[in-house]
Enzyme design. Sequence first.
Site, short mmCIF file in Angstrom:
data_model
loop_
_atom_site.label_atom_id
_atom_site.label_comp_id
_atom_site.label_asym_id
_atom_site.label_seq_id
_atom_site.Cartn_x
_atom_site.Cartn_y
_atom_site.Cartn_z
N ASP A 145 0.87 -1.19 0.00
CA ASP A 145 0.00 0.00 0.00
C ASP A 145 0.90 1.24 0.00
OD1 ASP A 145 0.93 -0.34 2.65
OD2 ASP A 145 -0.65 0.95 3.40
N ASP A 483 1.69 -17.87 -3.15
CA ASP A 483 2.26 -16.84 -4.03
C ASP A 483 1.15 -16.30 -4.93
OD1 ASP A 483 3.84 -15.19 -5.50
OD2 ASP A 483 4.76 -16.78 -6.69
N GLU A 492 2.55 -10.12 1.05
CA GLU A 492 2.80 -8.70 0.81
C GLU A 492 4.30 -8.45 0.96
OE1 GLU A 492 0.09 -6.03 2.81
OE2 GLU A 492 1.05 -4.25 1.96
O1 G3I Z 1 -1.49 -8.65 19.28
C1 G3I Z 1 -2.05 -9.93 18.97
C2 G3I Z 1 -1.56 -10.93 19.93
O2 G3I Z 1 -1.99 -10.60 21.23
C3 G3I Z 1 -2.09 -12.31 19.51
O3 G3I Z 1 -1.53 -13.30 20.32
C4 G3I Z 1 -1.71 -12.60 18.06
C5 G3I Z 1 -2.29 -13.91 17.55
O4 G3I Z 1 -2.46 -13.90 16.16
O5 G3I Z 1 -2.20 -11.58 17.26
C6 G3I Z 1 -1.64 -10.33 17.58
O6 G3I Z 1 -2.09 -9.37 16.72
C7 G3I Z 1 -1.56 -9.43 15.41
C8 G3I Z 1 -0.85 -8.14 15.11
O7 G3I Z 1 -0.42 -8.13 13.80
C9 G3I Z 1 0.36 -7.92 16.00
O8 G3I Z 1 1.35 -8.87 15.74
C10 G3I Z 1 -2.72 -9.60 14.44
O9 G3I Z 1 -3.32 -10.88 14.63
C11 G3I Z 1 -2.25 -9.46 13.03
O10 G3I Z 1 -3.39 -9.41 12.17
C12 G3I Z 1 -1.48 -8.18 12.87
O11 G3I Z 1 -0.94 -8.17 11.58
C13 G3I Z 1 -0.47 -6.92 11.10
C14 G3I Z 1 -1.31 -6.48 9.89
O12 G3I Z 1 -0.79 -5.27 9.38
C15 G3I Z 1 -2.77 -6.25 10.23
O13 G3I Z 1 -2.90 -5.25 11.16
C16 G3I Z 1 0.97 -7.09 10.68
O14 G3I Z 1 1.77 -7.35 11.84
C17 G3I Z 1 1.47 -5.83 10.00
O15 G3I Z 1 2.75 -6.08 9.49
C18 G3I Z 1 0.53 -5.43 8.88
O16 G3I Z 1 0.95 -4.23 8.38
C19 G3I Z 1 0.39 -3.81 7.14
C20 G3I Z 1 -0.23 -2.44 7.38
O17 G3I Z 1 -1.34 -2.59 8.24
C21 G3I Z 1 -0.60 -1.77 6.09
N1 G3I Z 1 0.53 -1.75 5.18
C22 G3I Z 1 1.01 -3.06 4.87
C23 G3I Z 1 1.49 -3.75 6.10
C24 G3I Z 1 2.08 -5.13 5.81
O18 G3I Z 1 1.13 -6.09 5.50
O1 9MR Z 2 -3.17 -3.32 0.09
C1 9MR Z 2 -3.56 -3.44 1.44
C2 9MR Z 2 -2.42 -4.00 2.25
O2 9MR Z 2 -1.33 -3.11 2.25
C3 9MR Z 2 -2.85 -4.32 3.66
O3 9MR Z 2 -1.83 -5.00 4.34
C4 9MR Z 2 -4.12 -5.15 3.64
C5 9MR Z 2 -4.66 -5.44 5.02
O4 9MR Z 2 -4.91 -4.29 5.72
O5 9MR Z 2 -5.13 -4.51 2.89
C6 9MR Z 2 -4.78 -4.31 1.54
O6 9MR Z 2 -5.85 -3.68 0.89
C7 9MR Z 2 -6.98 -4.48 0.61
C8 9MR Z 2 -8.09 -4.13 1.58
O7 9MR Z 2 -7.75 -4.48 2.90
C9 9MR Z 2 -9.38 -4.84 1.18
N1 9MR Z 2 -9.73 -4.51 -0.19
C10 9MR Z 2 -8.70 -4.90 -1.13
C11 9MR Z 2 -7.40 -4.19 -0.83
C12 9MR Z 2 -6.35 -4.61 -1.83
O8 9MR Z 2 -6.14 -6.00 -1.81
#
Ligand code: G3I
Ligand code: 9MR
Length: 509
Positions: A145, A483, A492
């Site tokens: 993103d 993939d 991602e």
């Molecule tokens: O904090 C809980 C923990 O208490 C629990 O035990 C564990 C079990 O699954 O989950 C933990 O939360 C997780 C959190 O990361 C912290 O590690 C969530 O399940 C998990 O969904 C979350 O994932 C993050 C994701 O965003 C969704 O928020 C990823 O670490 C993080 O790298 C990712 O970041 C995204 C940005 O939002 C948007 N840009 C792209 C980026 C990479 O995908």
């Molecule tokens: O592209 C977005 C990515 O960077 C995030 O990690 C992810 C989860 O938050 O969301 C992606 O965006 C998607 C959105 O959540 C749902 N609609 C489709 C978007 C593109 O796949």
Amino acid sequence: MNIRINQLGYTPSMRKTAVLQGRPADTLQVVDGSGEIVMTVPISPDSAQIWGDDVYSADFSALTQPGFYVLRCGDIASWPFSIEERPYASCLTALVDMLYYQRCGEDLRPELGGFAHPACHTGPARVYGTQELVEVTGGWHDAGDFGRYIVPAAKTIADLMLAWQWNKDAFVPGLTRLPEEMRYELEWMLKMQRADGGVYHKVTCALFCDMVMPHEETAELILCPVSTTATGDFAACMAMASRFYAGIDAAFAARMKEAAVRAWNFLDRTGPMLFKNPEGIRTGEYDDVTDEDERLFAHIELALATGEEKYADAALRALETIDRSAAPLGWADVRGYAAIEGLALTGKAGSLCREWLLGVADSLLARINAYGITMTESLPWGSNMDVSNDGMILAQAYALTGDMRYRIAAEQQLHYILGVNAVGYCFVTGFGSKRVLHPHHRASVVNGTPQPGMLSGGPASGLMDPAAQEHLQGAPAGKSFIDDHGSYSTNEICIYWNSPLIALIAALS
Ligand code: G3I
Ligand code: 9MR
Ligand code: ZN
């Protein structure tokens, strides 16, 4: 039956272990480029049952002669691989150059191997809930993103500064662009600070956009509220960077030190302000349950950057009370940076950090599984970051002690990323024999071909996106990877997944 190896090869002196999914014979042959068997080694008689396979290993460390080889077991062959002095050099360069292609706000050129495009996100951003406009152009897009978030930016910068620090003597060519590249991010971070010292959590559009090029995302940019996690991370990184740039550009270093002090003062007079996406905003949240670790990291870096006692006192007090049973290098939990950087503190604080870091490194060693990594039951979103992070801690433990067990384990983290894993991928795009071709990366999707040098997030056992839910039902943790560009929770790419891998390769080079 598969033979898993590091697809980019090995240095002559490394410990070399093939991981076998199955055991059709009891020996493994090393075959050279002319087809001749140059070595036969035993395959372990005992297996580990992991992720749906009976897994065996074979040690071919005795192979030290530079050249090209394959491993063979019965009718099965590994991918070809090399033994050479610098097997990861071009991968390291590409991992650093990836950051250039994450740049926001300037025309990108194709010369470094990625996708060119005109400047993106060049307009001002509106402060959430107000009509105030602020100029915050620059910095790197976070991931697939185009958001720009302070908390993950801080992890990235901290890793890169460690990479540089750990490589001061060896001087690896891939790292030479780092000071220039990091500055692009740091200049943006400086713009994200308010006059009162608080730091905005992020700047993004309200929603994630479709699969378009960066300059085609033209919705309004919104600055989300200040958080103390962002402010603490900012204070720490700016202080750290002020030392890093002191000998490169003294005026820039002074600006960063002043910004770090201003952020620290804001924290000092403010209780926790933990971020939640405000109404209407659905981009990455980078939320947290505590800002204690960010505050500790800030105390330590300000102590090191200024030499002032008040910061060292605050650091010691926080060190004594924080949970030192783990040292994560996460975007949410930054305790590991405190442990590593705190090693440079004098007196009790420094020795607490040494004890902390080595205790954690020992607990990592104790958990290593048949693939060489510490996670078995469940793998989180971005597990390849956690693997690389473990490698950084282990490499730091090796640097402190010279104990080869830490170094070998650190190398195993790299081997896992580059091929010794349950699905057999080399997880860096553009590298290896079994490649990631469909990362969740908008420019790659638009162009129909993957940009090189990006580390995929890797297996994530929670099946947290529709593609994973469709294709990975019932898959074991280590095989929960697809993939497919729709699988943002397993495939991602991200600046703070590249950065710990850069640091790990730098540490091992
Ligand atoms: O904090 C809980 C923990 O208490 C629990 O035990 C564990 C079990 O699954 O989950 C933990 O939360 C997780 C959190 O990361 C912290 O590690 C969530 O399940 C998990 O969904 C979350 O994932 C993050 C994701 O965003 C969704 O928020 C990823 O670490 C993080 O790298 C990712 O970041 C995204 C940005 O939002 C948007 N840009 C792209 C980026 C990479 O995908
Ligand atoms: O592209 C977005 C990515 O960077 C995030 O990690 C992810 C989860 O938050 O969301 C992606 O965006 C998607 C959105 O959540 C749902 N609609 C489709 C978007 C593109 O796949
Ligand atoms: Zn942009």
